[in-house]
Design an enzyme around this catalytic site. Structure first.
Site, PDB file in Angstrom:
ATOM      1  N   GLY A 460      19.885  30.135   9.394  1.00  0.00           N
ATOM      2  CA  GLY A 460      18.349  30.020   8.869  1.00  0.00           C
ATOM      3  C   GLY A 460      18.251  28.636   8.472  1.00  0.00           C
ATOM      4  N   VAL A 654      22.812  18.552   3.362  1.00  0.00           N
ATOM      5  CA  VAL A 654      21.820  19.012   2.332  1.00  0.00           C
ATOM      6  C   VAL A 654      21.707  20.411   1.882  1.00  0.00           C
ATOM      7  CG1 VAL A 654      20.141  17.111   3.210  1.00  0.00           C
ATOM      8  CG2 VAL A 654      19.943  19.319   4.403  1.00  0.00           C
ATOM      9  N   GLU A 656      23.533  22.539   0.349  1.00  0.00           N
ATOM     10  CA  GLU A 656      23.962  22.775  -1.135  1.00  0.00           C
ATOM     11  C   GLU A 656      23.409  21.745  -2.070  1.00  0.00           C
ATOM     12  OE1 GLU A 656      28.010  23.168   0.509  1.00  0.00           O
ATOM     13  OE2 GLU A 656      27.983  25.181  -0.350  1.00  0.00           O
TER      14      GLU A 656
HETATM   15 MO1  MOS Z   1      28.912  27.491   1.662  1.00  0.00          MO
HETATM   16  S1  MOS Z   1      28.903  28.367  -0.053  1.00  0.00           S
HETATM   17  O1  MOS Z   1      30.363  27.046   2.101  1.00  0.00           O
HETATM   18  O2  MOS Z   1      28.010  28.737   2.640  1.00  0.00           O
END
Ligand code: MOS
Length: 697
Positions: A460, A654, A656
């Site tokens: 997504g 980007v 997280e």
């Molecule tokens: Mo991330 S928390 O490694 O999808």
């Protein structure tokens, strides 16, 4: 570069297929002769299954199969410890033992989903319950150090005792559920001895290995397909019971089987973010210079599977201080399995550290932005290496200017708008930047059309679109002439979507493939059928430099003077994440992260019943996430940047970054609005009200 395609705010190339319903998610694969499985989950958290009365259910309408630990096929046992948690065997219905509430204890397969669910609901399971450990605080005496990863610099205790200004505060963060839009789902079908599983996963390669190993199959006989995914956030890093049980049942019944988790089931049957208790101690000179910084975390792990959230990881890099201590401890509880959730570590670590910095600023009577500028390190304070790039100062200054931070009143409770007490708060954002080994295959159909194949996923985030942009620019083709194919385990190996490393790792491998092809085209080779595999490996620059993406959040909230209800009024994040690959999808990701940060501050919590080891608010009516009315005006601004140490594209992750620090900015704004400091997330009105009443009384 005016004609650069990389970075342009292109609409998603898969957007049209999605809104037209042509993009098939795992559960949408309706093959001929499909049967439907429904999982029965454990009603106790710890103990043994005594009996399962399958006879009555087998006679119910449409029922084809009832699979329990008594008749499930033999699978590879789960290893005690695995190098790659997400690629390891995930055996289901392996024994009578129950390790956590909501664990799969049976699968009922029937002709229709309704028949399957009705029969599953009617299945009688009796248990022998054993006492379990469910309460994080109570288990503290049994806390242990998962990997010996404490960091110590100087002598923090002595430095703290000699610091003229100190903060010593304990913060708690709750259990959270990923609650992605699309629950995990699988459709499994066999063709002779070959298995195909359509499965909603972030890491196709890991899922492929996990499924093949669990079923004791040669990997080349298994294909995992995950073309479209309705969100992941870490909750689809592993495969779950749906994939394994669908595959086993389909083999048994010699017909395809679909298993979809219900919204309620995913609260227990999938992973969650562990709760934590964090103590932060800061010691500073009167001018704001930090002398000592200690951040000690204690969090839940599951007896069934160890996981230690790296809560203090960014604390090791964010601010200068000569004396430092960070520790992580966990306890193994008889609860569902904890694992990564968006920005594992930073997301909850910064809720504490960045609120503690606000508390320190107040004690020092220094502006919170100034305090951070004052403690800007010249190099990584623990690794003692230079930063690849570090734009925290620019993010803070640009954000303060755009937001109108100079209008903030240092004294809380000074600004009133009708029944609302209004306050401003800010916090820093930091998130580690990673690169993983990746491969990409590019094949030319003609001198102007190319096909890209990777087992990378698009959860997504916009992967399809940015890969088309990278390939188009590097080959000198038009974006619409790039056919990006993702999510098949037979495609080139990638690390998948996780840890914000997907775009850079896969993008760099793709760039390599396209560069090689371009050179061959330029040398006059015929285009048709020409193909190259591109590769990337993290080089020395990940050791020689400290690599992070940065940002600064600014929030304005209102607190109802009578009820303590908190409303976000506006929020701004300014970020630096190297070169941006698509300005629109990157901004959307950052805003999504910020909204989740607001949610962590104000709304979200899986409420644990410590008597029974179960989450009690397991639906979206009771598990509160922000809705439109909670998110009035949120904007994200990206600074121009290029990190030449990160990878050939200059980009950093980007996905997280946006959540990191966002919740602390909101918490600090709540304090600035009403003068009540809540250290127990989420900051719900019941925790504010006693402080408000005391003030007005
Ligand atoms: Mo991330 S928390 O490694 O999808």
């Amino acid at each position: 570069m005016p004609d650069s395609i990389i970075g342009q705010p292109l609409d998603r190339i898969d957007g049209h297929a999605k809104v037209m319903g042509r993009a098939l998610y795992s559960a949408d694969h309706s093959v001929d002769d499909l049967a439907y499985g429904h999982i029965v989950t454990a009603a106790i958290a710890h103990g043994q299954i005594k009996a399962i009365n399958t006879a009555a259910v087998r006679k119910m309408p449409g029922v084809l199969l009832v699979m329990t630990h008594e008749n499930a096929p033999k699978q590879t046992p789960a290893p005690a410890k695995a190098e790659n948690r997400h690629a390891r065997p995930k055996p289901q219905l392996a024994s009578a033992q129950v390790q956590y509430f909501g664990q799969a204890v049976a699968l009922v397969v029937a002709q229709t989903p309704e028949d399957a669910r009705a029969a599953a609901d009617a299945l009688e399971v009796t248990y022998a319950r054993q006492p379990g450990a469910y309460d994080l605080e109570a288990e503290r005496p049994r806390a242990y150090d998962p990997e010996g990863g404490d960091s110590k610099v100087g002598d923090v205790e002595t430095a703290l005792s000699r610091s003229p200004v100190r903060v010593d505060a304990t913060y708690t963060t709750p259990y959270q559920s990923h609650n992605m839009m699309e629950p995990p789902a699988s459709v499994a079908r066999w063709n002779g001895d070959k298995l195909t599983v359509h499965c909603a996963v972030q890491l196709v390669e890991a899922a492929h290995k996990s499924i093949a190993d669990t079923l004791k199959m040669p990997p080349e006989k298994v294909e995992v397909i995950s073309e479209y995914i309705g969100g992941g956030f870490g909750g689809k890093l592993p495969v779950y019971a749906d994939a394994i049980l669908a595959a086993l049942a389909a083999r048994e019944l010699r017909r395809p089987v679909k298993v979809v988790l219900t919204r309620q089931q995913l609260f227990h049957l999938t992973t969650h973010r562990p709760a934590s208790i964090q103590r932060v101690r800061l010691g500073a000179e009167h001018d704001g210079t930090l002398i000592a910084l200690a951040h000690e975390s204690y969090a839940q792990s599951a007896r069934a599977d160890e996981f230690s959230e790296p809560v203090v990881s960014s604390t090791r890099s964010l601010y200068a201080a000569p004396h430092r201590l960070t520790t992580e401890r966990i306890s193994a509880l008889d609860l569902p399995v904890a694992d990564s959730m968006r920005a594992p570590g930073e997301a909850i670590g910064l809720l504490s550290l960045e609120q503690a910095m606000d508390e320190l600023a107040e004690r020092l009577r220094i502006d919170p932005v100034e305090l951070r500028l004052k403690n800007e390190p010249k190099e990584d304070p623990e690794k003692k290496v230079p930063y690849s790039t570090r734009a925290l100062v620019s993010c803070l200054q640009e954000g303060a200017k755009r937001f109108g931070w100079d209008r903030r009143q240092a004294q809380p409770g000074q600004v009133r708008d009708g029944r609302w007490l209004v306050g401003l708060g800010m916090a820093a954002a930091i998130r580690g930047n990673f690169l993983r080994p990746a491969e990409a295959l590019v094949r030319l159909d003609s001198a102007e059309r190319a096909v890209v194949e990777m087992d990378m996923t698009d959860i997504g985030t916009g992967s399809y679109t940015i890969f088309a942009q990278i390939a188009a620019e590097t080959l000198g083709f038009k974006v619409e002439n790039i056919d990006v194919r993702l999510g098949h385990s037979s495609f080139a190996n990638t690390p998948g979507s996780g840890g914000s490393f997907g775009a850079s790792s896969c993008g760099a491998a793709l760039h390599d493939a396209c560069r090689k092809l371009k050179a061959r085209l330029d040398a006059g080779e015929g285009a048709q059928g020409l193909s190259e595999i591109g590769r990337v490996e993290p080089g020395d620059d990940y050791k020689k430099y400290s690599q992070y993406a940065y940002g600064a959040h600014f929030a304005e909230v209102g607190v109802d003077v009578a009820t303590g209800e908190v409303r976000l009024r506006r929020m701004l994040g300014v970020f630096e994440a190297g070169r941006i690959l698509n300005a629109k999808t990157a901004r959307s990701q950052l805003i999504g992260g910020m909204i989740w940060g607001v949610s962590s501050a104000l709304h979200e919590e899986s409420v644990l019943d410590t008597r029974f080891g179960s989450f009690v608010n397991n639906d979206l009516a009771n598990y509160h996430v922000p809705v439109h009315a909670d998110v009035p005006d949120v904007d994200a601004v990206l600074l121009d940047a290029f990190d030449s140490h990160a990878n050939v594209l200059g980009s950093k992750g980007v996905g997280e970054l946006g959540i990191c620090g966002a919740g602390a900015a909101v918490a600090n704004a709540v304090y600035n609005a009403c003068g009540v400091r809540v250290r127990e997330y989420p900051i719900t009105l019941d925790k504010i009200l006693p402080g408000l009443t005391k003030q007005s009384g």
